[in-house]
Design a protein around this motif. Structure first.
Motif, PDB file in Angstrom:
ATOM      1  N   ALA B 140      -6.276  46.890 -25.793  1.00  0.00           N
ATOM      2  CA  ALA B 140      -7.542  46.196 -25.425  1.00  0.00           C
ATOM      3  C   ALA B 140      -7.607  45.308 -26.854  1.00  0.00           C
ATOM      4  O   ALA B 140      -7.780  43.975 -27.666  1.00  0.00           O
ATOM      5  N   LYS B 141      -6.890  46.326 -28.062  1.00  0.00           N
ATOM      6  CA  LYS B 141      -7.105  45.252 -29.579  1.00  0.00           C
ATOM      7  C   LYS B 141      -6.038  44.724 -29.474  1.00  0.00           C
ATOM      8  O   LYS B 141      -5.834  43.665 -29.719  1.00  0.00           O
ATOM      9  N   SER B 142      -4.972  44.568 -28.560  1.00  0.00           N
ATOM     10  CA  SER B 142      -3.734  43.459 -28.418  1.00  0.00           C
ATOM     11  C   SER B 142      -3.932  42.049 -28.208  1.00  0.00           C
ATOM     12  O   SER B 142      -4.251  40.963 -29.047  1.00  0.00           O
ATOM     13  N   SER B 143      -5.198  42.162 -26.901  1.00  0.00           N
ATOM     14  CA  SER B 143      -5.878  41.359 -25.994  1.00  0.00           C
ATOM     15  C   SER B 143      -6.547  40.857 -26.736  1.00  0.00           C
ATOM     16  O   SER B 143      -6.981  39.279 -26.300  1.00  0.00           O
ATOM     17  N   GLY B 144      -7.932  41.138 -27.303  1.00  0.00           N
ATOM     18  CA  GLY B 144      -8.544  40.504 -27.532  1.00  0.00           C
ATOM     19  C   GLY B 144      -8.784  39.769 -28.644  1.00  0.00           C
ATOM     20  O   GLY B 144      -8.092  39.645 -29.350  1.00  0.00           O
ATOM     21  N   ILE B 145      -9.950  40.138 -29.406  1.00  0.00           N
ATOM     22  CA  ILE B 145     -10.987  38.978 -30.648  1.00  0.00           C
ATOM     23  C   ILE B 145      -9.633  39.788 -31.830  1.00  0.00           C
ATOM     24  O   ILE B 145      -9.789  38.964 -32.688  1.00  0.00           O
ATOM     25  N   GLY B 146      -8.813  40.763 -31.978  1.00  0.00           N
ATOM     26  CA  GLY B 146      -8.833  41.738 -33.228  1.00  0.00           C
ATOM     27  C   GLY B 146      -7.218  41.405 -32.837  1.00  0.00           C
ATOM     28  O   GLY B 146      -6.801  40.935 -33.712  1.00  0.00           O
ATOM     29  N   GLY B 147      -7.050  40.472 -31.739  1.00  0.00           N
ATOM     30  CA  GLY B 147      -5.331  39.947 -31.035  1.00  0.00           C
ATOM     31  C   GLY B 147      -5.058  38.765 -30.977  1.00  0.00           C
ATOM     32  O   GLY B 147      -5.252  37.989 -31.386  1.00  0.00           O
ATOM     33  N   MET B 148      -4.841  38.483 -29.476  1.00  0.00           N
ATOM     34  CA  MET B 148      -4.546  36.977 -28.409  1.00  0.00           C
ATOM     35  C   MET B 148      -5.554  36.205 -29.108  1.00  0.00           C
ATOM     36  O   MET B 148      -5.352  35.112 -28.853  1.00  0.00           O
ATOM     37  N   VAL B 149      -6.528  37.058 -28.092  1.00  0.00           N
ATOM     38  CA  VAL B 149      -7.876  35.333 -28.191  1.00  0.00           C
ATOM     39  C   VAL B 149      -8.178  35.360 -29.570  1.00  0.00           C
ATOM     40  O   VAL B 149      -9.182  34.351 -29.838  1.00  0.00           O
ATOM     41  N   LEU B 150      -8.170  36.706 -30.744  1.00  0.00           N
ATOM     42  CA  LEU B 150      -8.444  35.742 -32.329  1.00  0.00           C
ATOM     43  C   LEU B 150      -7.797  34.377 -32.739  1.00  0.00           C
ATOM     44  O   LEU B 150      -7.911  33.722 -32.934  1.00  0.00           O
ATOM     45  N   GLY B 151      -6.384  34.930 -32.211  1.00  0.00           N
ATOM     46  CA  GLY B 151      -4.972  34.011 -32.274  1.00  0.00           C
ATOM     47  C   GLY B 151      -5.417  31.916 -31.680  1.00  0.00           C
ATOM     48  O   GLY B 151      -5.302  30.802 -32.241  1.00  0.00           O
ATOM     49  N   GLN B 152      -5.938  32.331 -30.373  1.00  0.00           N
ATOM     50  CA  GLN B 152      -6.090  31.165 -29.554  1.00  0.00           C
ATOM     51  C   GLN B 152      -7.376  30.759 -30.265  1.00  0.00           C
ATOM     52  O   GLN B 152      -7.325  29.764 -30.686  1.00  0.00           O
ATOM     53  N   ALA B 153      -8.680  31.544 -30.914  1.00  0.00           N
ATOM     54  CA  ALA B 153      -9.237  30.789 -31.673  1.00  0.00           C
ATOM     55  C   ALA B 153      -8.978  30.136 -32.679  1.00  0.00           C
ATOM     56  O   ALA B 153      -8.919  29.056 -33.236  1.00  0.00           O
ATOM     57  N   GLN B 154      -8.005  30.083 -33.687  1.00  0.00           N
ATOM     58  CA  GLN B 154      -7.719  30.265 -35.001  1.00  0.00           C
ATOM     59  C   GLN B 154      -6.967  28.627 -34.684  1.00  0.00           C
ATOM     60  O   GLN B 154      -6.845  27.797 -34.767  1.00  0.00           O
ATOM     61  N   ASP B 155      -6.179  28.666 -33.637  1.00  0.00           N
ATOM     62  CA  ASP B 155      -5.753  27.289 -32.995  1.00  0.00           C
ATOM     63  C   ASP B 155      -6.366  26.722 -32.654  1.00  0.00           C
ATOM     64  O   ASP B 155      -5.918  25.871 -33.455  1.00  0.00           O
ATOM     65  N   ILE B 156      -7.595  26.508 -32.337  1.00  0.00           N
ATOM     66  CA  ILE B 156      -7.981  26.201 -31.690  1.00  0.00           C
ATOM     67  C   ILE B 156      -8.763  25.050 -33.143  1.00  0.00           C
ATOM     68  O   ILE B 156      -9.401  23.870 -32.906  1.00  0.00           O
ATOM     69  N   ALA B 157      -9.497  26.261 -33.738  1.00  0.00           N
ATOM     70  CA  ALA B 157     -10.081  25.888 -34.941  1.00  0.00           C
ATOM     71  C   ALA B 157      -8.732  24.530 -35.796  1.00  0.00           C
ATOM     72  O   ALA B 157      -9.009  24.161 -36.433  1.00  0.00           O
ATOM     73  N   ALA B 158      -7.646  25.632 -36.175  1.00  0.00           N
ATOM     74  CA  ALA B 158      -6.761  24.083 -36.241  1.00  0.00           C
ATOM     75  C   ALA B 158      -6.956  22.470 -36.776  1.00  0.00           C
ATOM     76  O   ALA B 158      -6.412  22.069 -36.797  1.00  0.00           O
ATOM     77  N   GLU B 159      -6.802  23.116 -34.443  1.00  0.00           N
ATOM     78  CA  GLU B 159      -6.577  21.455 -33.850  1.00  0.00           C
ATOM     79  C   GLU B 159      -7.414  20.644 -34.314  1.00  0.00           C
ATOM     80  O   GLU B 159      -7.668  19.536 -34.485  1.00  0.00           O
ATOM     81  N   THR B 160      -9.403  21.952 -33.971  1.00  0.00           N
ATOM     82  CA  THR B 160      -9.866  20.408 -34.288  1.00  0.00           C
ATOM     83  C   THR B 160      -9.865  20.483 -35.897  1.00  0.00           C
ATOM     84  O   THR B 160     -10.785  19.196 -36.189  1.00  0.00           O
ATOM     85  N   ALA B 161     -10.284  21.255 -36.883  1.00  0.00           N
ATOM     86  CA  ALA B 161     -10.186  20.958 -37.887  1.00  0.00           C
ATOM     87  C   ALA B 161      -8.930  19.543 -38.360  1.00  0.00           C
ATOM     88  O   ALA B 161      -9.248  19.011 -39.718  1.00  0.00           O
ATOM     89  N   MET B 162      -8.014  19.690 -38.008  1.00  0.00           N
ATOM     90  CA  MET B 162      -6.824  18.218 -38.086  1.00  0.00           C
ATOM     91  C   MET B 162      -6.579  18.349 -39.514  1.00  0.00           C
ATOM     92  O   MET B 162      -5.515  17.462 -40.106  1.00  0.00           O
ATOM     93  N   ILE B 163      -5.948  19.397 -39.749  1.00  0.00           N
ATOM     94  CA  ILE B 163      -6.011  20.344 -41.568  1.00  0.00           C
ATOM     95  C   ILE B 163      -4.464  21.086 -40.742  1.00  0.00           C
ATOM     96  O   ILE B 163      -4.789  22.274 -40.476  1.00  0.00           O
ATOM     97  N   PRO B 164      -3.478  20.401 -41.300  1.00  0.00           N
ATOM     98  CA  PRO B 164      -2.450  21.283 -40.300  1.00  0.00           C
ATOM     99  C   PRO B 164      -1.761  22.185 -41.326  1.00  0.00           C
ATOM    100  O   PRO B 164      -2.615  22.629 -42.562  1.00  0.00           O
ATOM    101  N   LEU B 165      -1.160  23.737 -40.736  1.00  0.00           N
ATOM    102  CA  LEU B 165      -1.711  25.067 -41.512  1.00  0.00           C
ATOM    103  C   LEU B 165      -0.573  24.949 -42.162  1.00  0.00           C
ATOM    104  O   LEU B 165       0.650  24.220 -42.097  1.00  0.00           O
ATOM    105  N   ASP B 166      -0.511  25.531 -43.141  1.00  0.00           N
ATOM    106  CA  ASP B 166       0.918  26.399 -44.257  1.00  0.00           C
ATOM    107  C   ASP B 166       1.382  27.308 -43.470  1.00  0.00           C
ATOM    108  O   ASP B 166       1.157  27.992 -41.996  1.00  0.00           O
TER     109      ASP B 166
END
Lengths: 288, 288
Positions: B140-166
């Motif tokens: 649950a920790k690895s796949s939920g908002i403390g893990g995988m889902v958080l990563g997907q949200a960060q990915d979408i946020a980065a795409e929306t912001a159009m600011i390339p990540l470092d």
């Protein structure tokens, strides 16, 4: 009973707030809190009343109550998506995909499902590991392809086929779509107490069906301002409902009979189960 | 190692077939089987190799392996949705929402997540209830908002912001999005054996990052016919990747260094961990 329901609502909200405290302020995290707010907490109340009957303290059972509310919230967020039921309003507020966007709603639902299983592993639940595993296994059965998700798929299939369901088919669909989680909620208290959940299961089967009949009645007679969601949707869509199949009077009679059945299933508990009897009556008197 | 990976693939597929045997032929049920077919089964292999190191028989660990593949499959089905990454091809086949529709894909993903938790409650896993609860809590920790889902949200946020990540941000994002499940997979075997999972965790952190770097390399150098998915997508979208940040040569060097780190983390297991060392090397030599 209103007092007890309010106490339950407060306890569940506090528990969910504690569980969500480590989260930050990213859209998906804010939207998780939003999706978990409000609601009648009927499922939580069933868990906590059933648990009290078996000597389990509210401070323990509230974690199982929070888990089922998290599953319920996930199902609403996904069910409201444009590709599913396409609803814009829920609990009187914009749905998650309207307030944020579809991607956020998909992720929020996913994370809320995960959170539910997480909550059942928390030490605060106070049950033995074997009881936790039993609760997790039965929640997976009730919410997955053997339960709620199957009901949603049957609902979509019926809409796509444009063939109105008969009474047996709609009863089976609703037993899966909403009945399975209600049944899990009522049985959870007995499982937590290491007791036989059969009587609570019978009670919940009748309450779950009465609940859905009342939903169909509210779709015809209800007030959108009170229900916090669109009304008249099913009738407009030409969907078969308990009201279209039984008539308004027939549906009300059937719901009342089911509530009597539900109350009778609790005879073994005596007056200690009056809270659960009240909730069965509440289910068919509610306006939201 | 190819032989062992093939044996693992067969065992996992058999286990998933058994788990899905009660399902019928409704679209959502057919689509669940479809979504669970194929793939490298890298996560399953990590589970079963790690378990073997701790004396756990394949007939037991395969249930945990099937669980992580079910979580992985759910994440792919939802990630491919039009409102998410909008991919039409996966593992060389049409994605679930292309072959069926978006509603089916939402439900299939939901049901596959549930199935994963269900599989960890099965008696065939043979572990104590406490160990099951530990595996479920960490999944649950690895796949939920403390893990995988958080990563997907960060990915979408980065795409929306159009600011390339470092480099630091993209490393954190990938540690969540793909690293967390890979880490769970490697640690699961030690947890099943009641042993300390730290060494396997270090190994998996390095392998997970190397895996993602290789994914970015394949997005530039890969052959769509071999990878079974679109290539050049990230570069076309102007997304920051390990290749855009480190250059192609730098990315390859970093991936090789990580594989060396991963292998070194296994020193305590001696040659018995050669299967896991092979898989680390496979991760950066793979063409799919």
């Amino acid at each position: 009973m209103q007092d007890r329901m309010e106490q339950c609502r407060d306890a569940v909200q506090q528990c969910l707030n504690d569980a969500l405290a480590p989260l930050g302020e990213r859209p998906v995290e804010v939207a998780m809190r939003y999706a978990l707010g409000g609601g009648k907490r009927l499922r939580a109340f069933l868990v906590m009343e059933g648990a009290q009957l078996h000597g389990i303290a509210p401070a323990q059972s509230v974690w199982a109550a929070a888990a089922i509310e998290s599953i319920h919230a996930y199902s609403l967020v996904h069910d409201d998506l444009p590709c599913m039921d396409d609803d814009d309003v829920r609990r009187g507020q914009p749905t998650v995909h309207k307030r944020w966007d579809d991607a956020t709603a998909v992720l929020v639902g996913d994370a809320l499902q995960t959170l539910a299983f997480d909550l059942l592993t928390r030490p605060e639940l106070g049950a033995s590991s074997q009881i936790r595993v039993d609760l997790i296994a039965s929640l997976a059965k009730s919410s997955g392809i053997g339960g709620m998700v199957l009901g949603q798929a049957q609902d979509i299939a019926a809409e796509t086929a444009m063939i109105p369901l008969d009474l047996a088919a709609i009863t089976e669909l609703q037993a899966n779509k909403t009945g399975a989680l209600i049944e899990w909620s009522a049985r959870a208290g007995a499982i937590l107490g290491g007791a036989d959940p059969t009587a609570l299961g019978h009670y919940a089967k009748a309450v779950g069906l009465a609940f859905q009949i009342q939903d169909d009645i509210l779709d015809v007679e209800g007030d959108a301002a009170k229900t916090g969601k669109a009304v008249g949707k099913d009738a407009d869509a030409g969907k078969a409902t308990f009201v279209s199949l039984l008539g308004l009077t027939g549906a009300k009679t059937r719901a009342r009979d089911l509530v009597d059945e539900a109350c009778a299933a609790l005879s073994h508990y005596g007056t200690r189960a009056d809270g659960l009897r009240d909730v069965a009556r509440f289910v068919i008197s509610r306006e939201t």
